[in-house]
Design an enzyme around this catalytic site. Structure first.
Site, mmCIF file in Angstrom:
data_model
loop_
_atom_site.group_PDB
_atom_site.id
_atom_site.type_symbol
_atom_site.label_atom_id
_atom_site.label_comp_id
_atom_site.label_asym_id
_atom_site.label_seq_id
_atom_site.Cartn_x
_atom_site.Cartn_y
_atom_site.Cartn_z
ATOM 1 N N CYS A 51 0.833 -1.202 0.000
ATOM 2 C CA CYS A 51 0.000 0.000 0.000
ATOM 3 C C CYS A 51 0.874 1.261 0.000
ATOM 4 O O CYS A 51 1.841 1.361 0.748
ATOM 5 C CB CYS A 51 -0.909 -0.001 1.228
ATOM 6 S SG CYS A 51 -2.034 1.403 1.238
ATOM 7 N N CYS A 55 0.407 4.949 6.918
ATOM 8 C CA CYS A 55 -0.179 4.759 8.250
ATOM 9 C C CYS A 55 0.825 4.007 9.138
ATOM 10 O O CYS A 55 1.181 2.860 8.849
ATOM 11 C CB CYS A 55 -1.492 3.980 8.136
ATOM 12 S SG CYS A 55 -2.530 4.541 6.768
ATOM 13 N N CYS A 58 0.493 0.308 10.315
ATOM 14 C CA CYS A 58 0.007 -0.730 9.394
ATOM 15 C C CYS A 58 1.098 -1.579 8.740
ATOM 16 O O CYS A 58 2.002 -1.062 8.075
ATOM 17 C CB CYS A 58 -0.844 -0.091 8.307
ATOM 18 S SG CYS A 58 -1.598 -1.338 7.238
ATOM 19 N N CYS A 95 -16.440 -9.390 5.423
ATOM 20 C CA CYS A 95 -15.834 -8.083 5.161
ATOM 21 C C CYS A 95 -14.538 -8.232 4.368
ATOM 22 O O CYS A 95 -13.597 -8.894 4.811
ATOM 23 C CB CYS A 95 -15.554 -7.391 6.493
ATOM 24 S SG CYS A 95 -14.802 -5.780 6.274
ATOM 25 N N CYS A 126 -19.545 -6.374 3.606
ATOM 26 C CA CYS A 126 -18.850 -5.156 4.009
ATOM 27 C C CYS A 126 -17.548 -5.097 3.213
ATOM 28 O O CYS A 126 -16.989 -6.144 2.857
ATOM 29 C CB CYS A 126 -18.553 -5.215 5.509
ATOM 30 S SG CYS A 126 -17.537 -3.839 6.083
ATOM 31 N N CYS A 186 -19.406 1.815 8.828
ATOM 32 C CA CYS A 186 -18.613 1.147 9.859
ATOM 33 C C CYS A 186 -17.388 2.021 10.056
ATOM 34 O O CYS A 186 -16.558 2.165 9.150
ATOM 35 C CB CYS A 186 -18.216 -0.250 9.385
ATOM 36 S SG CYS A 186 -17.057 -1.079 10.500
ATOM 37 N N ARG A 258 -17.681 -2.752 18.155
ATOM 38 C CA ARG A 258 -16.942 -4.009 17.923
ATOM 39 C C ARG A 258 -15.626 -4.049 18.682
ATOM 40 O O ARG A 258 -14.789 -3.141 18.579
ATOM 41 C CB ARG A 258 -16.686 -4.204 16.427
ATOM 42 C CG ARG A 258 -15.995 -5.546 16.124
ATOM 43 C CD ARG A 258 -15.902 -5.871 14.645
ATOM 44 N NE ARG A 258 -17.192 -5.781 14.020
ATOM 45 C CZ ARG A 258 -17.506 -4.937 13.041
ATOM 46 N NH1 ARG A 258 -16.598 -4.127 12.561
ATOM 47 N NH2 ARG A 258 -18.709 -4.911 12.539
HETATM 48 N N1 SAM Z 1 -6.623 0.457 3.118
HETATM 49 C C1 SAM Z 1 -7.916 0.695 3.615
HETATM 50 C C2 SAM Z 1 -7.964 1.843 4.611
HETATM 51 O O1 SAM Z 1 -6.974 2.147 5.263
HETATM 52 O O2 SAM Z 1 -9.044 2.437 4.747
HETATM 53 C C3 SAM Z 1 -8.568 -0.533 4.240
HETATM 54 C C4 SAM Z 1 -7.770 -1.489 5.089
HETATM 55 S S1 SAM Z 1 -7.038 -0.843 6.572
HETATM 56 C C5 SAM Z 1 -5.973 -2.121 7.035
HETATM 57 C C6 SAM Z 1 -8.390 -0.848 7.733
HETATM 58 C C7 SAM Z 1 -8.135 -0.431 9.160
HETATM 59 O O3 SAM Z 1 -7.435 -1.440 9.866
HETATM 60 C C8 SAM Z 1 -7.317 0.806 9.412
HETATM 61 O O4 SAM Z 1 -8.023 1.980 9.231
HETATM 62 C C9 SAM Z 1 -6.942 0.625 10.879
HETATM 63 O O5 SAM Z 1 -7.904 1.229 11.718
HETATM 64 C C10 SAM Z 1 -6.954 -0.894 11.065
HETATM 65 N N2 SAM Z 1 -5.586 -1.399 11.320
HETATM 66 C C11 SAM Z 1 -4.583 -1.551 10.434
HETATM 67 N N3 SAM Z 1 -3.464 -2.006 11.022
HETATM 68 C C12 SAM Z 1 -3.762 -2.165 12.325
HETATM 69 C C13 SAM Z 1 -2.995 -2.597 13.463
HETATM 70 N N4 SAM Z 1 -1.725 -2.935 13.362
HETATM 71 N N5 SAM Z 1 -3.622 -2.643 14.658
HETATM 72 C C14 SAM Z 1 -4.916 -2.281 14.775
HETATM 73 N N6 SAM Z 1 -5.680 -1.864 13.742
HETATM 74 C C15 SAM Z 1 -5.105 -1.790 12.539
HETATM 75 FE FE1 SF4 Z 2 -2.796 1.236 3.401
HETATM 76 FE FE2 SF4 Z 2 -2.696 0.106 5.787
HETATM 77 FE FE3 SF4 Z 2 -3.104 2.709 5.605
HETATM 78 FE FE4 SF4 Z 2 -5.051 0.988 4.811
HETATM 79 S S1 SF4 Z 2 -4.254 1.265 6.873
HETATM 80 S S2 SF4 Z 2 -4.329 2.823 3.745
HETATM 81 S S3 SF4 Z 2 -3.777 -0.682 4.017
HETATM 82 S S4 SF4 Z 2 -1.239 1.613 4.964
#
Ligand code: SAM
Ligand code: SF4
Ligand code: DTB
Length: 337
Positions: A51, A55, A58, A95, A126, A186, A258
């Site tokens: 990606c 973030c 992530c 989802c 979802c 959500c 949740r």
């Molecule tokens: N890429 C899309 C986005 O960011 O909207 C969808 C997938 S993203 C992985 C969805 C959510 O997963 C993120 O917004 C975050 O809140 C949660 N998430 C990701 N990594 C995480 C982690 N290490 N611990 C807890 N929640 C996490």
């Molecule tokens: Fe990409 Fe992870 Fe951020 Fe979703 S949360 S936009 S998968 S870096």
């Protein structure tokens, strides 16, 4: 229903004596839900890793050196196999998550196809695919999507320190597009990234000031993944997490809250306190997106111990009956009072 919560008011809720907070949360929970029912959603990462976003929590961001390989979009047959398995194990919602900044081109069309097929299997669908414009939201709605997940992650202040590639405003715009097409929202966030209580209160205020509230509010405990900038953040005190769930329950009383990522490291007693605080939904199945989750069988045994039943999928007509019953009971109460 209130939509005018202030950050100060919410911070005060966080500061209540624990027992008082739990009591208020239970009252809100029981006024709106069967307190022994929990909704089950199963996640599948249909497009993993690589990606472009940054973030900091992530494992799927291409900017960090995690153990994760970037994969192509999964084939529809494989996705359907996972959806069928989720249904057989008792999940009511499936989802699909993609590590995208936003959906594009042919891949988006393929995901629309997956959504249509999940709907044909009579499950709630979802998706979480990143940012959406209005046209994309309409296409998802037309394909039958019930819920779109897009998290705020934190309050506007702390958010700036965890993500630089997408603004808070852009997130709010996506949520508006989802809502305006009539899909359920959500939306939640992550706790345990080093934020202060004030930031947590700010995040809940953002959610609780939405009118209507998001139907589903995932509260994630940060899963610390090696290689991400948040791998070594200090552990969160469990009570701070439970308090966040309780405050979400009190301020958004008719939303599903949740107990999301992070359950794998929680004891059964800790999870039970989260249910007492008003959580009434979980991610069900041995994987979240890329990290582990409790085994389905283990969760079933745990639920049996607590006398918790999985919530059945709401059909449009059963939802109307519940709504009508609520109106009636409110009218009766008003009459008596
Ligand atoms: N890429 C899309 C986005 O960011 O909207 C969808 C997938 S993203 C992985 C969805 C959510 O997963 C993120 O917004 C975050 O809140 C949660 N998430 C990701 N990594 C995480 C982690 N290490 N611990 C807890 N929640 C996490
Ligand atoms: Fe990409 Fe992870 Fe951020 Fe979703 S949360 S936009 S998968 S870096
Ligand atoms: C949400 O709030 N949490 C889920 C889901 N929505 C998409 C994702 C949690 C991801 C945890 C880290 C991982 O497994 O990659």
């Amino acid at each position: 229903m209130r939509y005018d919560w202030t950050v100060d008011e919410i911070e005060k809720l966080f500061g209540l004596p624990f027992n008082d907070l739990m009591f208020q949360a239970q009252q809100a929970h029981r006024a709106n839900f069967d307190a022994n029912e929990v909704q089950l959603s199963t996640l599948l990462s249909i497009k993993t890793g690589g990606c472009p976003e940054d973030c900091k929590y992530c494992p799927q961001s291409s900017r960090y050196n995690t153990d994760l390989d970037s994969e192509l979009l999964m084939k529809k047959e494989e996705v359907m196999k996972a959806a069928r398995a989720a249904k057989e194990k008792g999940a009511s919602r499936f989802c699909m998550g993609a590590a995208w900044r936003e959906p594009k081109g042919r891949a988006f069309e393929l995901v629309l196809d997956m959504i249509r097929e999940v709907k044909d299997m009579d499950m709630e669908a979802c998706a979480t695919l990143g940012m959406l414009d209005a046209e994309q939201a309409k296409k998802l709605k037309d394909a039958g999507l019930d819920y779109y997940n897009h998290n705020l992650d934190s309050d506007p202040e702390f958010y700036k320190t965890i993500i630089s590639t997408r603004t808070y405003e852009e997130r709010l715009d996506t949520l508006k597009n989802v809502r305006s097409q009539g899909m359920s929202v959500c939306c939640g966030g992550i706790v345990g990234m080093g934020e202060a209580i004030r930031n947590r209160a700010g995040m809940i205020a953002q959610l609780a000031r939405m009118e209507p509230h998001p139907e589903s509010v995932p509260i994630n405990m940060l899963v610390k993944v090696e290689g991400t900038p948040m791998a070594d953040v200090e552990d969160l005190d469990n009570f701070d997490f439970i308090r966040t769930i309780a405050v979400a329950r009190i301020t958004m009383p008719s939303s599903h809250v949740r107990l999301s990522a992070g359950r794998e490291v929680m004891s059964e007693e800790m999870q039970s306190l989260c249910f007492l605080a008003g959580a009434n939904s979980i991610f069900y199945g041995e994987k979240l997106l890329t990290t582990g989750n409790n085994e389905a069988e283990q969760d079933r045994a745990f639920f049996a111990k607590l006398g918790i039943r999985p919530e059945e999928k709401a059909t449009p007509s059963s939802r109307r009956m519940v709504d009508a019953a609520k109106v009636e009971s409110v009218q009766e109460t008003a009459h008596v009072g």
